[in-house]
Design a protein around this motif. Structure first.
Motif, PDB file in Angstrom:
ATOM      1  N   GLN A 157       0.813  -1.216   0.000  1.00 18.93           N
ATOM      2  CA  GLN A 157       0.000   0.000   0.000  1.00 18.93           C
ATOM      3  C   GLN A 157       0.849   1.268   0.000  1.00 18.93           C
ATOM      4  O   GLN A 157       0.567   2.230  -0.725  1.00 18.93           O
ATOM      5  CB  GLN A 157      -0.932   0.010   1.213  1.00 18.93           C
ATOM      6  CG  GLN A 157      -1.812   1.243   1.325  1.00 18.93           C
ATOM      7  CD  GLN A 157      -2.892   1.288   0.261  1.00 18.93           C
ATOM      8  OE1 GLN A 157      -3.677   0.364   0.129  1.00 18.93           O
ATOM      9  NE2 GLN A 157      -2.944   2.375  -0.500  1.00 18.93           N
ATOM     10  N   PHE A 158       1.906   1.290   0.804  1.00 17.25           N
ATOM     11  CA  PHE A 158       2.695   2.514   0.956  1.00 17.25           C
ATOM     12  C   PHE A 158       3.489   2.815  -0.314  1.00 17.25           C
ATOM     13  O   PHE A 158       3.689   3.977  -0.666  1.00 17.25           O
ATOM     14  CB  PHE A 158       3.617   2.402   2.169  1.00 17.25           C
ATOM     15  CG  PHE A 158       2.955   1.791   3.377  1.00 17.25           C
ATOM     16  CD1 PHE A 158       1.730   2.279   3.824  1.00 17.25           C
ATOM     17  CD2 PHE A 158       3.522   0.710   4.046  1.00 17.25           C
ATOM     18  CE1 PHE A 158       1.092   1.703   4.921  1.00 17.25           C
ATOM     19  CE2 PHE A 158       2.890   0.131   5.135  1.00 17.25           C
ATOM     20  CZ  PHE A 158       1.679   0.622   5.573  1.00 17.25           C
ATOM     21  N   ASP A 212       6.621   2.853  11.056  1.00 12.90           N
ATOM     22  CA  ASP A 212       5.804   3.936  11.584  1.00 12.90           C
ATOM     23  C   ASP A 212       4.557   3.361  12.265  1.00 12.90           C
ATOM     24  O   ASP A 212       3.910   2.467  11.710  1.00 12.90           O
ATOM     25  CB  ASP A 212       5.395   4.853  10.426  1.00 12.90           C
ATOM     26  CG  ASP A 212       4.468   5.963  10.854  1.00 12.90           C
ATOM     27  OD1 ASP A 212       4.955   6.973  11.365  1.00 12.90           O
ATOM     28  OD2 ASP A 212       3.236   5.795  10.677  1.00 12.90           O
ATOM     29  N   GLN A 254       1.528   4.403  12.610  1.00 13.75           N
ATOM     30  CA  GLN A 254       0.311   4.495  11.801  1.00 13.75           C
ATOM     31  C   GLN A 254       0.305   3.420  10.716  1.00 13.75           C
ATOM     32  O   GLN A 254      -0.729   2.797  10.442  1.00 13.75           O
ATOM     33  CB  GLN A 254       0.195   5.888  11.179  1.00 13.75           C
ATOM     34  CG  GLN A 254      -1.114   6.113  10.419  1.00 13.75           C
ATOM     35  CD  GLN A 254      -1.259   7.544   9.935  1.00 13.75           C
ATOM     36  OE1 GLN A 254      -0.497   8.423  10.298  1.00 13.75           O
ATOM     37  NE2 GLN A 254      -2.260   7.777   9.101  1.00 13.75           N
ATOM     38  N   ARG A 255       1.451   3.193  10.111  1.00 11.09           N
ATOM     39  CA  ARG A 255       1.542   2.128   9.110  1.00 11.09           C
ATOM     40  C   ARG A 255       1.354   0.765   9.769  1.00 11.09           C
ATOM     41  O   ARG A 255       0.747  -0.140   9.179  1.00 11.09           O
ATOM     42  CB  ARG A 255       2.882   2.198   8.384  1.00 11.09           C
ATOM     43  CG  ARG A 255       3.000   3.386   7.445  1.00 11.09           C
ATOM     44  CD  ARG A 255       4.378   3.486   6.815  1.00 11.09           C
ATOM     45  NE  ARG A 255       4.451   4.625   5.893  1.00 11.09           N
ATOM     46  CZ  ARG A 255       5.578   5.116   5.413  1.00 11.09           C
ATOM     47  NH1 ARG A 255       6.748   4.573   5.771  1.00 11.09           N
ATOM     48  NH2 ARG A 255       5.558   6.139   4.572  1.00 11.09           N
ATOM     49  N   HIS A 271       8.340  -0.856   3.438  1.00 12.39           N
ATOM     50  CA  HIS A 271       7.686  -0.195   4.566  1.00 12.39           C
ATOM     51  C   HIS A 271       8.536   0.968   5.071  1.00 12.39           C
ATOM     52  O   HIS A 271       8.004   2.015   5.455  1.00 12.39           O
ATOM     53  CB  HIS A 271       7.473  -1.171   5.729  1.00 12.39           C
ATOM     54  CG  HIS A 271       6.512  -2.272   5.431  1.00 12.39           C
ATOM     55  ND1 HIS A 271       6.318  -3.339   6.294  1.00 12.39           N
ATOM     56  CD2 HIS A 271       5.689  -2.496   4.379  1.00 12.39           C
ATOM     57  CE1 HIS A 271       5.420  -4.163   5.769  1.00 12.39           C
ATOM     58  NE2 HIS A 271       5.031  -3.666   4.610  1.00 12.39           N
TER      59      HIS A 271
END
Length: 294
Positions: A43-44, A180, A182-183, A279
Motif C-alpha cells: 500500500q505505501f 511507523d 500508523q503504518r 515499509h
C-alpha cells in the motif's frame, strides 16, 4: 490513500485473493509479497508512485484472504514451485499476451526471478526487493532435514494469537523497529483477523512455518537465472540483516556472486532501511520501480 479493489481468481482448486489499485488501462506492475506477509503490504509503495499505474498484487496461497489448500492445512507443505505456477496462472488471467513488469519482495522476489527464467519471453522488467535466495544446501544436511520434516508432520507448528489489533501492530513494530506506528496499525488490519474468541490471529496458514523436505539447489536456481532475458534491478537495504543471516559465515562478496548468473543485473542500496524496505522507505522504492519500469 489509494483504495484497492478485491478480486478472487480460482487457480487449481484454490481461490487466490488479488488486490488491484489504479486505472485498468494504465501500465501494470505485478507485485508479490514476502513470506508471512500479504498483498496490502505494498500500500505505501502504491501511494508513493508518482505516475499513473495499475498495480496487481495477490495474496499467496495460504496467506491473507487466499485459500488454504486442504492438504497443507492438514499438516502438509507448501511447495515453492506452486507459487511460481500461481503467478503463471494469474498472468494468464490478467495479461494473457505481451511482456509484464514484475516486482517481488523477499519470497516474492525469489518467485518472480524464477518465473522470469522459466518464461523469459513473458517478462520485461524484474524488481527484486531484498531477494537473495537461500544458503546452498549440502547433501549431508538432508538426513536431518528429512527427520525434522517427519517430526513436524506429527506435531505441526502453530501461530500465536493477540488480544487486540494494537497488540498485532506492536508485534509488527517489534519485528521492524523502523515501522511507523500508523503504518503498523494499517498493516495489522490486513495482517490478522478476529476469531470466535475475540482474539486476533494472523492471516497465514501455520504450515508455512514447516521447512519441508526439499533441499535448496543453488546450481539449479542459477541455471534458471541464466535464462532470464529481462533487466533485473536488485534493491537491498544497507547492511541488510537478512542478507547477513542467509549468508552466515560465507563472505558477502562470495555469497552475492550468485547474482552474476543474471545476464542483465544491477543493484541499488537503500539507507536507513531493514528487510522491509517497502515499509521503511516506500518513496525511494516507488521511485526506483518507476524509473526502472517506465
Amino acid at each position: 490513500m489509494n483504495v484497492s479493489r478485491s478480486e478472487f481468481v480460482p487457480v487449481r482448486g484454490v481461490r487466490l485473493h488479488v488486490r488491484r489499485w489504479g486505472n485498468p488501462d494504465a501500465p501494470t506492475l505485478f507485485m508479490l509479497h514476502g513470506w508471512m506477509d500479504v498483498a496490502a503490504s505494498f500500500q505505501f509503495v502504491v501511494d508513493a508512485l508518482a505516475g499513473e499505474w495499475q498495480v496487481i498484487a495477490p495474496d499467496a496461497r495460504g496467506f491473507g484472504l487466499s485459500d488454504w489448500p486442504v492438504a497443507a492445512h492438514g499438516g502438509g507443505n507448501y511447495w515453492f514451485q506452486e507459487y511460481v505456477s500461481d503467478l503463471d496462472a494469474l498472468l494468464d488471467h490478467y495479461a494473457p499476451s505481451g511482456e509484464v513488469n514484475l516486482v517481488g519482495h523477499s519470497m516474492g522476489a525469489n518467485v518472480v526471478c524464477l518465473y522470469a527464467g522459466a518464461r523469459p519471453e513473458r517478462v520485461r522488467r524484474v524488481v527484486d526487493l531484498e531477494g537473495f535466495g537461500l544458503s546452498a544446501s549440502r547433501a549431508e544436511q538432508w538426513p536431518r532435514r528429512l527427520k525434522t520434516w517427519l517430526d513436524e508432520l506429527k506435531a505441526p507448528p502453530t501461530l500465536k494469537s493477540y488480544a487486540s489489533l494494537d497488540e498485532v501492530a506492536a508485534r509488527l513494530i517489534r519485528t521492524n523497529a523502523r515501522l511507523d506506528p500508523q503504518r503498523a496499525r494499517f498493516l495489522a488490519r490486513h495482517w490478522s483477523k478476529q476469531d470466535e474468541d475475540g482474539r486476533f490471529t494472523l492471516l497465514a496458514d501455520p504450515a508455512h512455518k514447516m521447512r519441508g523436505p526439499l533441499q535448496y539447489r543453488l546450481d539449479e536456481v542459477m541455471a534458471v537465472w541464466r535464462n532470464v532475458r529481462a533487466k533485473v534491478l536488485h534493491v537491498e537495504a544497507a547492511g541488510s540483516p537478512t542478507l547477513a543471516s542467509i549468508a552466515g559465515e560465507t563472505p558477502l562478496s562470495e555469497f552475492k556472486a550468485r547474482f552474476q548468473a543474471f545476464p542483465d543485473w544491477r543493484e541499488k542500496i537503500i539507507d536507513d532501511a531493514g528487510h522491509m524496505v517497502h515499509h521503511d522507505q516506500p518513496e525511494q522504492v516507488a521511485a526506483l520501480i518507476e524509473g526502472f519500469c517506465a
